[in-house]
Write an enzyme that holds these catalytic residues in place. Structure first.
Site, PDB file in Angstrom:
ATOM      1  N   ASN A  12       0.864  -1.179   0.000  1.00  0.00           N
ATOM      2  CA  ASN A  12       0.000   0.000   0.000  1.00  0.00           C
ATOM      3  C   ASN A  12       0.900   1.227   0.000  1.00  0.00           C
ATOM      4  OD1 ASN A  12      -1.828   2.021   0.463  1.00  0.00           O
ATOM      5  ND2 ASN A  12      -2.336   1.412   2.562  1.00  0.00           N
ATOM      6  N   TRP A  13       1.041   1.845  -1.163  1.00  0.00           N
ATOM      7  CA  TRP A  13       1.965   2.992  -1.270  1.00  0.00           C
ATOM      8  C   TRP A  13       1.378   4.277  -0.695  1.00  0.00           C
ATOM      9  CZ3 TRP A  13       4.964   3.004  -6.615  1.00  0.00           C
ATOM     10  CH2 TRP A  13       5.850   1.917  -6.622  1.00  0.00           C
ATOM     11  N   LYS A  14       0.089   4.268  -0.397  1.00  0.00           N
ATOM     12  CA  LYS A  14      -0.568   5.480   0.132  1.00  0.00           C
ATOM     13  C   LYS A  14      -0.282   6.658  -0.807  1.00  0.00           C
ATOM     14  CE  LYS A  14      -0.238   3.464   4.696  1.00  0.00           C
ATOM     15  NZ  LYS A  14      -0.202   3.633   6.114  1.00  0.00           N
ATOM     16  N   HIS A  99      -9.692   1.406   4.835  1.00  0.00           N
ATOM     17  CA  HIS A  99      -8.415   1.612   5.528  1.00  0.00           C
ATOM     18  C   HIS A  99      -8.633   2.623   6.655  1.00  0.00           C
ATOM     19  CE1 HIS A  99      -4.324   2.826   6.371  1.00  0.00           C
ATOM     20  NE2 HIS A  99      -3.935   1.700   5.800  1.00  0.00           N
ATOM     21  N   GLU A 101      -7.008   5.050   7.606  1.00  0.00           N
ATOM     22  CA  GLU A 101      -6.764   6.460   7.227  1.00  0.00           C
ATOM     23  C   GLU A 101      -7.974   7.037   6.496  1.00  0.00           C
ATOM     24  OE1 GLU A 101      -2.974   5.715   5.383  1.00  0.00           O
ATOM     25  OE2 GLU A 101      -2.137   5.323   7.365  1.00  0.00           O
ATOM     26  N   GLU A 169      -5.594  -4.461  10.798  1.00  0.00           N
ATOM     27  CA  GLU A 169      -4.566  -3.428  10.950  1.00  0.00           C
ATOM     28  C   GLU A 169      -4.851  -2.608  12.201  1.00  0.00           C
ATOM     29  OE1 GLU A 169      -2.422  -2.299   7.100  1.00  0.00           O
ATOM     30  OE2 GLU A 169      -4.229  -1.115   7.176  1.00  0.00           O
ATOM     31  N   GLY A 175       2.493   2.674  10.976  1.00  0.00           N
ATOM     32  CA  GLY A 175       3.511   3.724  10.859  1.00  0.00           C
ATOM     33  C   GLY A 175       4.176   4.106  12.170  1.00  0.00           C
ATOM     34  N   SER A 214       3.313  -1.610  10.553  1.00  0.00           N
ATOM     35  CA  SER A 214       4.744  -1.641  10.880  1.00  0.00           C
ATOM     36  C   SER A 214       5.448  -2.939  10.508  1.00  0.00           C
ATOM     37  CB  SER A 214       4.959  -1.299  12.357  1.00  0.00           C
ATOM     38  OG  SER A 214       4.591   0.046  12.609  1.00  0.00           O
ATOM     39  N   GLY A 235       2.835  -1.010   4.358  1.00  0.00           N
ATOM     40  CA  GLY A 235       2.827   0.398   3.967  1.00  0.00           C
ATOM     41  C   GLY A 235       4.236   0.870   3.657  1.00  0.00           C
TER      42      GLY A 235
HETATM   43  P1  PGA Z   1       2.777   0.744   7.682  1.00  0.00           P
HETATM   44  O1  PGA Z   1       1.303   0.916   7.073  1.00  0.00           O
HETATM   45  O2  PGA Z   1       3.317  -0.571   7.148  1.00  0.00           O
HETATM   46  O3  PGA Z   1       3.548   1.922   7.171  1.00  0.00           O
HETATM   47  O4  PGA Z   1       2.638   0.714   9.156  1.00  0.00           O
HETATM   48  C1  PGA Z   1       0.451  -0.172   6.889  1.00  0.00           C
HETATM   49  C2  PGA Z   1      -0.874   0.278   6.329  1.00  0.00           C
HETATM   50  O5  PGA Z   1      -1.381   1.331   6.744  1.00  0.00           O
HETATM   51  O6  PGA Z   1      -1.458  -0.382   5.459  1.00  0.00           O
END
Ligand code: PGA
Length: 255
Positions: A12-14, A99, A101, A169, A175, A214, A235
């Site tokens: 997931n590159w966001k 997600h 976010e 998640e 993150g 993470s 991520g």
């Molecule tokens: P992260 O994000 O690996 O940077 O913690 C994971 C995600 O939000 O899908």
């Protein structure tokens, strides 16, 4: 313990990635993958702006393409939105929905996620539906209540074990460099599978349940070996092709 589902590793590159660097990074990843035996399904979810270029570059790479979100409508007056059919048009097989976010910054709860999933499945996209508790909910022992609400209400009736992946998640692990203990991951994955079995009759078999939050090449294989974990949603560590490839390798070995 031997797992009987094909493991899946999702990048997931966001909101990261400009054209030239991203294409160079994908070229590196593709070479690494092509030169080795990879025992898992790999899905790359770049930002919308890169999908056109990935649609050209991804065939034959062994990597599948996914969007990070879609709208619930088929088309129409929704300025700034992208439909599930548009993702299919860009050769996507998958879309990430719900997600944390999006739940947090775009106010998209389980009902909105459900509507998007209906539209995604109608367009023949597979969905990666995310659930997970915040730090506050964890501190107040609310994770099971929250996860149950999200699983029951985000996953639509048209879901089944072939068109849906559930991603656990924990929001506090995204993150932050913090991850739950393997016991906790096992407990929550088992809990999710239990809800699916008891309360979602649209599933004849259990879907794949992946962990995200993470992930690095240091913790990937331990998490992958944990009971109930069928894959990883990655991520930050997916932005570096060498690091992401190490995660793919660690997961292929552990599965
Ligand atoms: P992260 O994000 O690996 O940077 O913690 C994971 C995600 O939000 O899908």
């Amino acid at each position: 313990m031997q797992k009987n589902k094909t493991p899946v590793i999702i990048a997931n590159w966001k909101m990261n990635g400009l054209l030239l660097d991203s294409m160079q990074n994908f070229k590196t990843l593709r070479q690494l993958i092509n030169n080795s035996l990879v025992g898992c399904e790999i899905i790359l979810c770049p930002p919308f702006t890169l999908l056109r270029d990935f649609a050209e570059k991804i065939p034959g790479s062994g990597v599948k393409l996914g969007g990070q979100n879609c709208h619930h409508g088929e088309n129409g007056a929704y300025t700034g939105e992208i439909s599930a059919k548009m993702l299919v048009d860009m050769t996507c097989d998958y879309v990430i929905l719900g997600h944390s976010e999006r739940r947090m910054w775009n106010n998209e709860g389980s009902e909105a996620t459900n509507k998007k999933a209906v539209s995604a499945h109608a367009a023949k996209l597979k969905t990666i539906i995310c659930v997970g508790e915040t730090q506050y909910e964890r501190d107040n022992n609310l994770e099971e209540v929250v996860i149950r609400e999200q699983v029951i209400n985000s996953i639509p009736k048209c879901s089944n074990e072939n068109n849906t992946i559930i991603a656990y998640e924990p929001v506090w692990a995204i993150g932050t460099g913090k991850i739950p203990s393997m016991e906790e991951i096992k407990r929550i994955h088992t809990y999710i599978i239990d809800i699916v079995k008891k309360e979602l009759p649209q599933f004849k078999e259990t879907p794949r349940v992946v962990y995200g939050g993470s992930i690095t090449s240091d913790n990937a294989s331990t998490i992958m070996r944990t009971e109930g974990v069928d894959g990883l949603l990655v991520g930050k560590a997916s932005l570096d092709p060498a690091e992401f490839f190490k995660i793919i390798q660690a997961s292929s070995v552990a599965a």
